[in-house]
Design a protein around this motif. Structure first.
Motif, PDB file in Angstrom:
ATOM      1  N   PHE A  16       0.843  -1.181   0.000  1.00 47.40           N
ATOM      2  CA  PHE A  16       0.000   0.000   0.000  1.00 47.40           C
ATOM      3  C   PHE A  16       0.886   1.241   0.000  1.00 47.40           C
ATOM      4  CE2 PHE A  16      -2.115  -3.430   2.189  1.00 47.40           C
ATOM      5  CZ  PHE A  16      -3.392  -3.441   1.620  1.00 47.40           C
ATOM      6  N   PRO A  17       0.554   2.243  -0.813  1.00 46.96           N
ATOM      7  CA  PRO A  17       1.299   3.507  -0.759  1.00 46.96           C
ATOM      8  C   PRO A  17       0.856   4.321   0.448  1.00 46.96           C
ATOM      9  CG  PRO A  17      -0.379   3.608  -2.466  1.00 46.96           C
ATOM     10  CD  PRO A  17      -0.438   2.226  -1.901  1.00 46.96           C
ATOM     11  N   MET A  18       1.824   4.755   1.258  1.00 52.51           N
ATOM     12  CA  MET A  18       1.562   5.542   2.456  1.00 52.51           C
ATOM     13  C   MET A  18       2.481   6.762   2.432  1.00 52.51           C
ATOM     14  SD  MET A  18      -0.623   3.516   4.251  1.00 52.51           S
ATOM     15  CE  MET A  18      -0.481   3.818   6.022  1.00 52.51           C
ATOM     16  N   ALA A  19       1.965   7.902   2.901  1.00 54.63           N
ATOM     17  CA  ALA A  19       2.775   9.119   2.925  1.00 54.63           C
ATOM     18  C   ALA A  19       2.614   9.826   4.263  1.00 54.63           C
ATOM     19  CB  ALA A  19       2.374  10.055   1.788  1.00 54.63           C
ATOM     20  N   CYS A  20       3.676  10.505   4.692  1.00 51.72           N
ATOM     21  CA  CYS A  20       3.664  11.243   5.955  1.00 51.72           C
ATOM     22  C   CYS A  20       2.956  12.580   5.756  1.00 51.72           C
ATOM     23  CB  CYS A  20       5.084  11.467   6.447  1.00 51.72           C
ATOM     24  SG  CYS A  20       5.188  12.480   7.943  1.00 51.72           S
ATOM     25  N   GLY A  24       6.174  14.519   4.258  1.00 45.34           N
ATOM     26  CA  GLY A  24       5.902  14.173   2.867  1.00 45.34           C
ATOM     27  C   GLY A  24       6.589  12.932   2.351  1.00 45.34           C
ATOM     28  N   TRP A  25       7.418  12.275   3.169  1.00 43.44           N
ATOM     29  CA  TRP A  25       8.054  11.047   2.693  1.00 43.44           C
ATOM     30  C   TRP A  25       6.983  10.023   2.337  1.00 43.44           C
ATOM     31  CZ3 TRP A  25      13.143   8.472   4.373  1.00 43.44           C
ATOM     32  CH2 TRP A  25      14.212   9.335   4.118  1.00 43.44           C
ATOM     33  N   ALA A  26       7.169   9.360   1.186  1.00 52.67           N
ATOM     34  CA  ALA A  26       6.199   8.376   0.707  1.00 52.67           C
ATOM     35  C   ALA A  26       6.837   6.994   0.687  1.00 52.67           C
ATOM     36  CB  ALA A  26       5.711   8.743  -0.686  1.00 52.67           C
ATOM     37  N   TYR A  27       6.034   5.987   1.030  1.00 51.32           N
ATOM     38  CA  TYR A  27       6.536   4.625   1.171  1.00 51.32           C
ATOM     39  C   TYR A  27       5.565   3.640   0.523  1.00 51.32           C
ATOM     40  CZ  TYR A  27       8.711   6.925   5.293  1.00 51.32           C
ATOM     41  OH  TYR A  27       9.358   7.769   6.146  1.00 51.32           O
ATOM     42  N   LEU A  28       6.078   2.436   0.312  1.00 61.20           N
ATOM     43  CA  LEU A  28       5.238   1.264   0.091  1.00 61.20           C
ATOM     44  C   LEU A  28       5.406   0.363   1.300  1.00 61.20           C
ATOM     45  CD1 LEU A  28       5.971   0.327  -3.656  1.00 61.20           C
ATOM     46  CD2 LEU A  28       3.998   1.570  -2.745  1.00 61.20           C
ATOM     47  N   THR A  29       4.315  -0.231   1.755  1.00 64.69           N
ATOM     48  CA  THR A  29       4.373  -1.105   2.922  1.00 64.69           C
ATOM     49  C   THR A  29       3.254  -2.129   2.873  1.00 64.69           C
ATOM     50  OG1 THR A  29       4.217  -1.177   5.340  1.00 64.69           O
ATOM     51  CG2 THR A  29       3.016   0.576   4.232  1.00 64.69           C
ATOM     52  N   ALA A  30       3.526  -3.297   3.450  1.00 63.91           N
ATOM     53  CA  ALA A  30       2.506  -4.346   3.511  1.00 63.91           C
ATOM     54  C   ALA A  30       1.509  -4.109   4.638  1.00 63.91           C
ATOM     55  CB  ALA A  30       3.178  -5.709   3.692  1.00 63.91           C
TER      56      ALA A  30
END
Length: 354
Positions: A16-20, A24-30
């Motif tokens: 899932f794409p998640m962002a702060c 603004g840092w953006a991540y992918l995470t399970a």
């Protein structure tokens, strides 16, 4: 829009794409549950939608550098990070940081490409020069041979046509700062991508386009080409390497680098981020001493000073013959009072004059 199903097909895992909402840092995470952002420790991660026009940034990596730092090493690293801090905050300890630690993979671009170029350089060939050195000892002159390595430089030029693989370039605007904090990674130790390392980690998404990163990649191509020219000319040295190159068949992938991110709270409850190189264990972060602890020690010291001073006065008033004892008590009180100020001075100096 990119869906979790699309990412599952690409990565082999539901991501899932998640962002702060703060940095603004953006991540992918399970794990799409709301959590504290490991980068700033101020905002929280919230799910968002990604456009498919950024598929290069969403593609799974070609290579991944595995974590090599375990929990026991983590405790030792945190303790070494706190060493040298006068009166560190109580929250700056291995247990607290280990409980809050998050695994994060940082991306780097990898590019394969074919290069055609005209080049010129100076090739250096080592040779030995024999000379003699005289010295005087024990009433005698002695002469011995001395060999000095010199380099003969010769102009060379030619054409080059090569294909180079996995030239790396920054995928983050913050790459330079992060590498200064984390130190070098042995990228040659990276392995082919597999799903298991990312199951419990956040994968930072690139915020730097491949077009921007190509400027650094060109320097990587140039270094590889210079090494090839050095081998082709059978020389020991190359200098003033210049070329006019054209590139084709560029193919971009990613390399993931392991990082631990955690935080501790200072006297004011502000979270101070600590990051650790997940391969070498090199830590970095803002190191703060605790003024609250220093003031508490000062208060205790001054209280003891006051008590001893009162005792000294009481001795003099009750029996003037014991004035020597009273004087000694006064000296002790003064020493304790001065010593009680030292922790405050040390903490202030550490926090403000580094």
């Amino acid at each position: 829009m990119t869906t979790p199903e699309t990412l599952q097909t690409m990565w082999g895992l539901d991501l899932f794409p998640m962002a702060c909402n703060h940095c603004g840092w953006a991540y992918l995470t399970a794990d799409n549950n709301t959590r504290l952002c490991p980068h700033c420790s101020k905002g929280t991660l919230e799910q968002f939608e990604l456009d498919e026009d950024k598929m290069t940034r969403l593609a799974p990596p070609e290579l991944i550098l595995q974590y090599r730092v375990g929990r026991e090493q983590m405790n030792r690293i945190v303790n070494s990070f706190a060493d040298g801090i006068p009166l560190p905050p109580h929250d700056l300890n291995a247990e607290s940081l280990s409980e809050r630690v998050q695994r994060v993979f940082l991306p780097m671009w990898l590019v394969d490409g074919a290069v055609q170029a005209q080049w010129r350089a100076q090739a250096g060939y080592d040779y030995q020069v024999e000379s003699h050195k005289s010295s005087y000892a024990n009433g005698q002159w002695r002469t011995q041979k001395v060999y000095e390595t010199r380099v003969e430089w010769e102009d060379r030029m030619g054409q080059l046509q090569r294909t180079y693989d996995n030239i790396n370039a920054p995928a983050l605007d913050e790459h330079g700062q992060l590498m200064r904090q984390l130190g070098r990674y042995p990228v040659k130790e990276a392995e082919s991508y597999s799903v298991d390392p990312i199951r419990r980690a956040l994968i930072r998404l690139p915020n730097r386009s491949t077009e921007d990163a190509f400027r650094e990649a060109q320097e990587g191509f140039r270094h590889q080409a210079a090494d090839d020219v050095k081998q082709a000319t059978e020389s020991e040295n190359i200098r003033d390497f210049k070329w006019e190159a054209t590139y084709s068949n560029l193919h971009w992938t990613q390399l993931l680098l392991p990082v631990y991110m955690s935080y501790y709270q200072d006297d004011d409850g502000e979270r101070r981020v600590v990051i650790i190189n997940g391969y070498t264990g090199q830590p970095s972060g803002e190191r703060r001493a605790s003024m609250k602890r220093a003031l508490r020690l000062m208060t205790i010291g001054l209280s003891i000073t006051a008590v001893v001073a009162v005792i000294a006065v009481a001795i003099v008033l009750s029996n003037p013959e014991f004035d020597d004892v009273a004087a000694l008590a006064a000296i002790i009180a003064g020493g304790i009072g001065i010593a009680s100020l030292i922790p405050v001075a040390q903490v202030w100096r550490f926090n403000n004059l580094r």
